[in-house]
Design a protein around this motif. Structure first.
Motif, PDB file in Angstrom:
ATOM      1  N   TYR A  93       0.842  -1.261  -0.021  1.00  0.00           N
ATOM      2  CA  TYR A  93      -0.035   0.103  -0.085  1.00  0.00           C
ATOM      3  C   TYR A  93       0.746   1.337  -0.159  1.00  0.00           C
ATOM      4  O   TYR A  93       0.435   2.254  -0.874  1.00  0.00           O
TER       5      TYR A  93
ATOM      6  N   VAL B 210      -6.009  -1.169   5.016  1.00  0.00           N
ATOM      7  CA  VAL B 210      -7.119  -1.661   5.223  1.00  0.00           C
ATOM      8  C   VAL B 210      -7.509  -2.041   4.012  1.00  0.00           C
ATOM      9  O   VAL B 210      -7.502  -1.695   3.116  1.00  0.00           O
TER      10      VAL B 210
ATOM     11  N   LEU C 266     -13.254   0.289  10.012  1.00  0.00           N
ATOM     12  CA  LEU C 266     -12.325   1.174   9.453  1.00  0.00           C
ATOM     13  C   LEU C 266     -12.104   0.573   8.140  1.00  0.00           C
ATOM     14  O   LEU C 266     -11.144  -0.176   7.784  1.00  0.00           O
TER      15      LEU C 266
ATOM     16  N   ALA D  67      -5.075  -1.579  13.524  1.00  0.00           N
ATOM     17  CA  ALA D  67      -4.291  -0.983  12.443  1.00  0.00           C
ATOM     18  C   ALA D  67      -2.903  -0.433  12.727  1.00  0.00           C
ATOM     19  O   ALA D  67      -2.193  -0.365  11.955  1.00  0.00           O
ATOM     20  N   ASP D  68      -2.908  -0.244  13.907  1.00  0.00           N
ATOM     21  CA  ASP D  68      -1.702   0.600  14.473  1.00  0.00           C
ATOM     22  C   ASP D  68      -0.585  -0.161  14.851  1.00  0.00           C
ATOM     23  O   ASP D  68      -0.782  -0.843  16.270  1.00  0.00           O
TER      24      ASP D  68
ATOM     25  N   LEU E 240      -1.294   9.093   2.696  1.00  0.00           N
ATOM     26  CA  LEU E 240      -1.513   9.195   4.270  1.00  0.00           C
ATOM     27  C   LEU E 240      -0.919  10.274   4.947  1.00  0.00           C
ATOM     28  O   LEU E 240      -1.440  10.581   5.999  1.00  0.00           O
TER      29      LEU E 240
ATOM     30  N   ALA F 275      -5.216   6.971  11.716  1.00  0.00           N
ATOM     31  CA  ALA F 275      -5.388   7.062  10.344  1.00  0.00           C
ATOM     32  C   ALA F 275      -4.736   5.951   9.305  1.00  0.00           C
ATOM     33  O   ALA F 275      -3.700   5.791   9.610  1.00  0.00           O
ATOM     34  N   VAL F 276      -5.433   5.298   8.253  1.00  0.00           N
ATOM     35  CA  VAL F 276      -5.189   4.490   7.672  1.00  0.00           C
ATOM     36  C   VAL F 276      -5.204   4.645   6.104  1.00  0.00           C
ATOM     37  O   VAL F 276      -6.123   5.299   5.879  1.00  0.00           O
ATOM     38  N   PRO F 277      -4.275   3.752   5.390  1.00  0.00           N
ATOM     39  CA  PRO F 277      -4.836   3.750   3.901  1.00  0.00           C
ATOM     40  C   PRO F 277      -5.285   2.591   3.462  1.00  0.00           C
ATOM     41  O   PRO F 277      -5.391   1.679   4.243  1.00  0.00           O
ATOM     42  N   SER F 278      -6.171   3.048   2.586  1.00  0.00           N
ATOM     43  CA  SER F 278      -6.926   1.940   1.482  1.00  0.00           C
ATOM     44  C   SER F 278      -6.290   2.103  -0.037  1.00  0.00           C
ATOM     45  O   SER F 278      -5.545   2.865  -0.052  1.00  0.00           O
TER      46      SER F 278
ATOM     47  N   LEU G 223      -8.718   6.445   5.553  1.00  0.00           N
ATOM     48  CA  LEU G 223      -9.856   6.100   6.491  1.00  0.00           C
ATOM     49  C   LEU G 223      -9.179   6.689   7.849  1.00  0.00           C
ATOM     50  O   LEU G 223      -7.971   6.610   8.356  1.00  0.00           O
TER      51      LEU G 223
END
Lengths: 186, 186, 186, 186, 186, 186
Positions: free
Chosen positions: B125, C183, D17, D48-49, D76, D121-124, D129
């Motif tokens: 990603y 994700v 998420l 996620a972290d 991100l 905060a996470v990437p897709s 998100l």
């Protein structure tokens, strides 16, 4: 990536480091590399490398073998990595001829402490441009240099060999980006 | 880019080629390279390179020196170019030891027709991952190989030298992206 | 991100909002923030913000505390978000001194209806640039303003505190991008 | 950016998420933020972290006010900057109610040493998100916390105010990216 | 994407193909399309298309219907694809009026061998710009042309219909990017 | 972009919409389009389009002509624009055969209110994928449909014509991105 050897000799003055140069001058649309022989003299206001501006370094040579490469749709990190691969490929070709003291350091090739090459990679809107050049002789160079003549290397054949290997390396990098899976997070 | 030599020996089975691996296992956040010694055996369903899947090539070795590099915020073309610079840097280090017949071809190093290394670069990603490994011996390799033992090269020192040069090359590439002007169109 | 307080006073006239400014003037390569004291007067043809051009707003001040930040490899949305975090951080620092009526609105800080700051974020080829400035006094300002003098805030300490917090916020944002999983889709 | 207050209470367990969550559950296509009330309990394999995984921190709360934001086509760094602006906006709203000891530190809000909020905060593939949540009470929290109840803040109105300000900030950031000139190199 | 019909007639000379043109002239911030009637005459040094420069083609017309579209945050491949969709939409509208011999070829519309339209798509820092124009009459055109008058098509209604369909197509493309899952590797 | 007609008939079940599918199944590395004949039946958990999931629409057909296109290094907006150009090209080919009532609406082709085609465009890590399919007959379709048989169109020739035009359009878009200057701000 298309390649072209240019018979006509002319000076590199920094204006050739421009997007679409290879298309508008030689009809090569898209990724391309061209090479020619000529002197080098870059005015301070045409210097793309801020480090040269800060150090007030002259960039010139009486007779050099020039390469201008344009690679579309890459960011500058990739273009600089490609620039160093060009230096590596030149190094690998020259090794066969004249290995004594030859070394690559970043985007430069040296024999001992004498500099054989100059190079810069810059971004434009749509592409990155690389100028790479090696001394054919040592006339008018502002620092201690070594030249293809010193190494007994014929410049035109070297130019064609290097372009061939750059084009091949680029093709193989592109293929490597088209055959692998993405990976997840751990 | 941070670097770390890992004392513990363990097998590379393809699961290490994952984003955040170096952070979650060794606390290295951001760009990093780690190296360790261990066997190599990758199950077909863990192979990231479609070409290997198509050719049904086994990927294994009894004792190899492994490197996992993670570089954030680059696209795969840049990561593959970086992968080849790693091969170039390994080639340059080994040249000093054992130049006879040594050559780089893409992401591989050979001595004559015998393969010294394996490598793959893949996207995740947020980053790209590179696995690069060289044979320490020739046990259990599925193709004709050569090893660091054959070349008389001590693996741990080689690992540290290569990581040092990779980190330095990356730093110098990044610097090169921070000091040049953009250029206009012709 | 590197930071530097510049002792010399000079006018901000819009030409400082340029890529590589902090490198070519102060040797800071890569992400950086610098700060200095000087008047502000931007000619219409140097205004980067089309809204100011459309509204024919003068942008000037007799004595302001200036900040120029360059952040590489981000797009403008990120740079504007960062610009607003700078305003937030300035707001948070000033709150401790002089909370009465203080508020942030987008990239601006106000006390009541009086404007304390000006700011703009713009893209270049490789980076985005942010100019952020706060009034040290209210001389020659074209709209009702408030100043650090009005708030009893010493500008040099404020500059250093703000740069420290901006550098720290940026470092912590970068870290946050290096430690999370991606994700999937729902 | 669309916004929606969700009347129904339900637990946040990390599965929310996810890209398209707000579209598939609430019909909000594109950039959006939703908010609801519910407990929070995230299994380790849904965290996620990576920092939480490394520190083996439990993430839970008996009654929290949750926000899920999806922002398309940002990387991100931008999403984390936006996440911190959300924390700043929450901080600014709460300041009016209950300024004593309130502070923002990165993506968190504290009163003294007690934590009011959690966030990631996470990437897709296509978007980033953000989960942001504040304690409504202090039940079942694994660390010393403070809650909206402690601050005398009514959660639903706070949720609507915060969503309103986030949507407005995003709109104003987007506008700021549509009205400025690019700048050249120095 | 906002749209605007401009009552005033004026010449298109290439300077309108600039980022922020629609904002600075007509107050349309962000993605937008405007249309007006006027002659067309582009000096060689304002030609954005290198192919025209190489072929020394004049680009002019006595009375044309012009469109300038600005689309932010797309790269040129996407903008050219959008440009061709504009040509497709124009083609689809004209089909209902005058199907005989009408065809689209890339970014151009022809009736038989006569050219109805001209177009170019170019990148700027933050956006791409498209100029699309159709002949209202055949005065002063440098190649065999056909015009809306020849086809019996009223230009203002055509302009409004085309802008409406372009805006609708763009909205529907954007929606299509907000409702799909990403897919894994095979 | 490479193209390939696949003789073997097989069902499209959604699993073909995957990165590297055309490489791993047919040896086509890089941008490619393949076409074959087969039924269509997509399980709900394989549906990539959230809109279909929300509306609980069945996606199936007894005999369809399928196309899978993979385009590397484009974002989804570009891929959706390309998808619509595919629909436009199909529309243009069919117009010559059977113009009565034929129309394109977004990514779909209709004759009157009867649907001829289905399509989706999705992102993967490195590429976007497009599935486009047209009914060869109307067996087992869940909505009112029209088919190539109804239009008197032979599917294999149509498939080859459409692939040829798609490849040609893509080549011409790419060329258009390699020959234009960037433009400044106004």
């Amino acid at each position: 990536m298309q390649q072209k050897w240019i018979e006509k000799e002319f000076e590199y003055d920094g204006t050739q480091l421009a997007s679409l140069h290879n298309y508008l001058q030689y009809g090569l649309a898209g990724d391309s590399i061209v090479s020619w022989i000529g002197p080098c003299d870059i005015a301070f206001d045409k210097m793309a490398d801020g480090e040269d501006v800060l150090s007030q370094s002259a960039i010139r040579g009486g007779k050099m073998l020039h390469f201008i490469l344009e690679k579309f749709d890459v960011r500058l990190y990739a273009a600089v990595a490609l620039q160093r691969l060009i230096a590596s490929l030149a190094f690998e070709i020259l090794l066969k001829k004249s290995p004594q003291g030859l070394r690559r350091d970043g985007d430069d090739i040296f024999v001992g402490e004498k500099k054989l090459s100059i190079s810069v990679a810059v971004p434009s809107y749509r592409s990155c441009l690389v100028h790479f050049a090696v001394n054919i002789n040592n006339e008018n160079t502002p620092v201690p240099t070594v030249s293809l003549e010193d190494l007994g290397v014929e410049p035109i054949q070297f130019a064609k060999d290097l372009m061939e290997r750059v084009v091949s390396e680029d093709r193989s990098i592109v293929f490597a980006t088209h055959k692998v899976h993405g990976v997840g997070d751990f």
